[in-house]
Design an enzyme around this catalytic site. Structure first.
Site, PDB file in Angstrom:
ATOM      1  N   LYS A  17       5.179 -17.028  48.394  1.00  0.00           N
ATOM      2  CA  LYS A  17       6.092 -18.044  48.932  1.00  0.00           C
ATOM      3  C   LYS A  17       6.825 -18.806  47.836  1.00  0.00           C
ATOM      4  CE  LYS A  17       2.758 -21.870  49.432  1.00  0.00           C
ATOM      5  NZ  LYS A  17       2.065 -22.757  50.392  1.00  0.00           N
ATOM      6  N   LYS A 147      -0.339 -10.140  35.913  1.00  0.00           N
ATOM      7  CA  LYS A 147      -1.372 -10.366  34.902  1.00  0.00           C
ATOM      8  C   LYS A 147      -2.427 -11.292  35.497  1.00  0.00           C
ATOM      9  CE  LYS A 147      -0.149 -14.778  33.752  1.00  0.00           C
ATOM     10  NZ  LYS A 147      -1.013 -15.944  33.728  1.00  0.00           N
ATOM     11  N   HIS A 177       6.236 -12.643  33.872  1.00  0.00           N
ATOM     12  CA  HIS A 177       7.515 -13.299  34.140  1.00  0.00           C
ATOM     13  C   HIS A 177       8.136 -13.920  32.897  1.00  0.00           C
ATOM     14  CE1 HIS A 177       4.905 -16.883  34.349  1.00  0.00           C
ATOM     15  NE2 HIS A 177       5.996 -17.568  34.106  1.00  0.00           N
ATOM     16  N   LYS A 181      12.577 -14.195  31.565  1.00  0.00           N
ATOM     17  CA  LYS A 181      13.369 -15.384  31.282  1.00  0.00           C
ATOM     18  C   LYS A 181      14.539 -15.031  30.370  1.00  0.00           C
ATOM     19  CE  LYS A 181       9.610 -18.706  31.861  1.00  0.00           C
ATOM     20  NZ  LYS A 181      10.239 -19.425  32.974  1.00  0.00           N
ATOM     21  N   HIS A 239       1.258 -13.811  27.676  1.00  0.00           N
ATOM     22  CA  HIS A 239       2.482 -14.564  27.403  1.00  0.00           C
ATOM     23  C   HIS A 239       2.718 -14.795  25.913  1.00  0.00           C
ATOM     24  CE1 HIS A 239       2.903 -15.047  31.579  1.00  0.00           C
ATOM     25  NE2 HIS A 239       2.249 -16.173  31.746  1.00  0.00           N
ATOM     26  N   LYS A 340       5.925 -30.302  29.569  1.00  0.00           N
ATOM     27  CA  LYS A 340       5.952 -28.861  29.798  1.00  0.00           C
ATOM     28  C   LYS A 340       7.034 -28.265  28.917  1.00  0.00           C
ATOM     29  CE  LYS A 340       6.748 -25.278  33.291  1.00  0.00           C
ATOM     30  NZ  LYS A 340       6.961 -24.972  34.731  1.00  0.00           N
TER      31      LYS A 340
END
Length: 498
Positions: A17, A147, A177, A181, A239, A340
């Site tokens: 979602k 992952k 992901h 980017k 990552h 972040k």
């Protein structure tokens, strides 16, 4: 795959979602999906087709940016959605899945199938075997796996063995992901499309490299998952090491999937094996503790009160090859940080001779290049300039480019880009089996060391801070400090919450 059916295992879950459906809607809005596509959701939650469409339509209105919402287009998109309640862990349901696909595709032997495993990792080795038993591993089918791909080297090898027994390597898309980017890909463009930087991109001109990927949130109701993962499995082994590869890789002779991924594997295989000293002194792990109105990790739902799971890790890595020998790479990731941000900071060597005076202690500092992946994506270059007026006082100034300055040009959705690549059959930005094994081969000794030494230090750090002070001490060996990301921008209030 002009005409295809996408089957999402875990279609009633959070990833679907929040990420997958908005990404698919984005592709539909941009006319990247033809009218002949079908999306079949699989999950244990019971929905009818209409109930599932209504559910997803409501979630799209929550998770798609307001300026990208179009109710008519959304309604048209969800008309392509279908749902089949079944337990993906049980092989009996897969004959029913096959029957539903025959019904939806109008084909006796559906072939153009795209499977997406948005499930807990415990099902990664189960679903492909059940697909094979039902004859759904067709020659033109593809499978996307989230992952972490394995929990350690042994489990990763076992998973690769399972997948290779069901699909050919070109059918397997191990998704991360981060590589979807725009700015991650721009690291390659920046390096290989600009002749002024590539000659400097080596041990002769670069002093050290920092890579930071931190979040200002906790584990967000994922205590059960995080207890089995930790920061190393969740972030570092995939990552962060991929960002190391983008920074350190050699230019491919030709930019295509095979050559690009060959160079990534070469970086992983060149990582200097960790010694006993490295395991003791050059890896710092931490766990956030309560601070202010933020609770500690051990107070989170699903977390053991004596948990030794790391929510922060900092490491010093080396790359043993001609380009990077002697250049340390410092990487860190953590939960409950002050902000972040994900960025790569390249510290160039100082000038060989300092000819300008240091008035007031403001000595000219070494040049610094910041490749910022999120948020406020862009590139910052710090250089020395003379202060106007008498004398020759030099101060560091910032040249700051961000995608936002291009006038609203979208940087794109990472999941949309990667799903589109999979539909088109382009595996460039997906992880190959040998890369998974090479990465785990490097990090597996860390996991074994922690397992064999349960009293190995795990430092607490107050939620909302930059992690254990011991990670700063590790940097001090190089005469350096971690860069504060909030000081890398001219306009820091865009994302810094100090």
């Amino acid at each position: 795959m002009d005409k295809f059916a996408m089957i999402i295992f875990g279609a009633s879950g959070d990833l679907t979602k929040r990420k997958l459906m908005p990404a698919l809607y984005s592709l539909y809005r941009d006319k990247r999906l033809t009218g002949s596509f079908t999306v079949l959701g699989i999950g244990r939650t019971v929905y009818s087709d209409e109930d599932y469409r209504s559910y997803i339509l409501g979630e799209l209105q929550q998770f798609v940016k307001a300026e990208e919402q179009n109710l008519e287009l959304m309604s048209s998109f969800v008309s392509h959605l279908y749902y089949l309640p079944m337990d993906p862990a049980k092989v009996e349901g897969y004959s029913q899945l096959r029957e539903r696909l025959v019904e939806l595709t109008k084909e006796v032997d559906p072939d153009n199938l795209l499977f997406y495993l948005a499930t807990p990792p415990s099902l990664y080795g189960v679903v492909p075997l059940h697909l094979k038993a039902a004859g759904l591993n067709t020659p033109h089918s593809r499978i996307i796996v989230e992952k972490p791909f394995g929990y350690d080297l042994e489990s990763a090898l076992e998973l690769n063995k399972i997948y290779s027994s069901v699909f050919d390597e070109h059918q397997i898309y191990r998704i991360d992901h981060f590589l979807g980017k725009e700015t991650a890909q721009n690291v390659l463009a920046f390096r290989f499309a600009n002749g002024i930087f590539e000659p400097l991109w080596n041990r002769n001109y670069i002093d050290y490299v920092e890579i930071t990927a931190v979040e200002n949130l906790g584990i967000e109701q994922r205590g059960g998952f995080y207890e089995t993962a930790g920061a190393l499995r969740d972030m570092v082994q995939n990552h962060l090491i991929q960002l190391v590869a983008l920074t350190a890789m050699e230019p491919p002779a030709v930019f295509n999937a095979d050559n690009f991924r060959n160079e990534v594997v070469k970086v992983y295989e060149s990582l200097t094996p960790l010694t006993e000293t490295d395991l003791n002194e050059h890896i710092v792990r931490g766990q956030y503790t309560a601070s202010g109105n933020k609770k500690g990790y051990r107070e989170e739902k699903g977390v053991a009160p004596d948990s030794r799971t790391e929510t922060y890790i900092a490491m010093k890595l080396g790359i043993s090859n001609w380009r990077w020998s002697g250049v340390p790479f410092y990487i860190r990731t953590g939960k409950q940080m002050p902000t972040k941000v994900t960025e790569i900071v390249v510290h160039f060597r100082e000038t060989p001779h300092q000819m300008f005076r240091c008035s007031g202690g403001n000595c000219p500092r070494a040049n610094k290049l910041i490749l910022r992946l999120q948020p406020n994506e862009g590139i910052v270059l710090k250089i020395g300039m003379k202060v106007p007026g008498a004398g020759f006082e030099v101060r560091q100034v910032t040249m700051d480019f961000s995608y936002a300055q291009l006038g609203g040009v979208p940087s794109g959705d990472a999941y949309a880009r990667l799903i589109d690549d999979c539909i088109q059959g382009d595996p460039t930005l997906f992880t190959r089996s040998d890369a998974v094994e090479a990465s785990w081969n490097f990090f597996d000794p860390v996991l074994r060391y922690w397992k064999d030494n349960p009293d190995a230090p795990l430092y607490g750090y107050p939620a909302g801070t930059w992690g254990p002070l011991e990670s700063e001490a590790m940097m001090h060996e190089h005469g350096a400090d971690w860069t504060n990301p909030c000081k890398n921008l001219t306009n820091t209030d865009q994302y810094c919450e100090l």
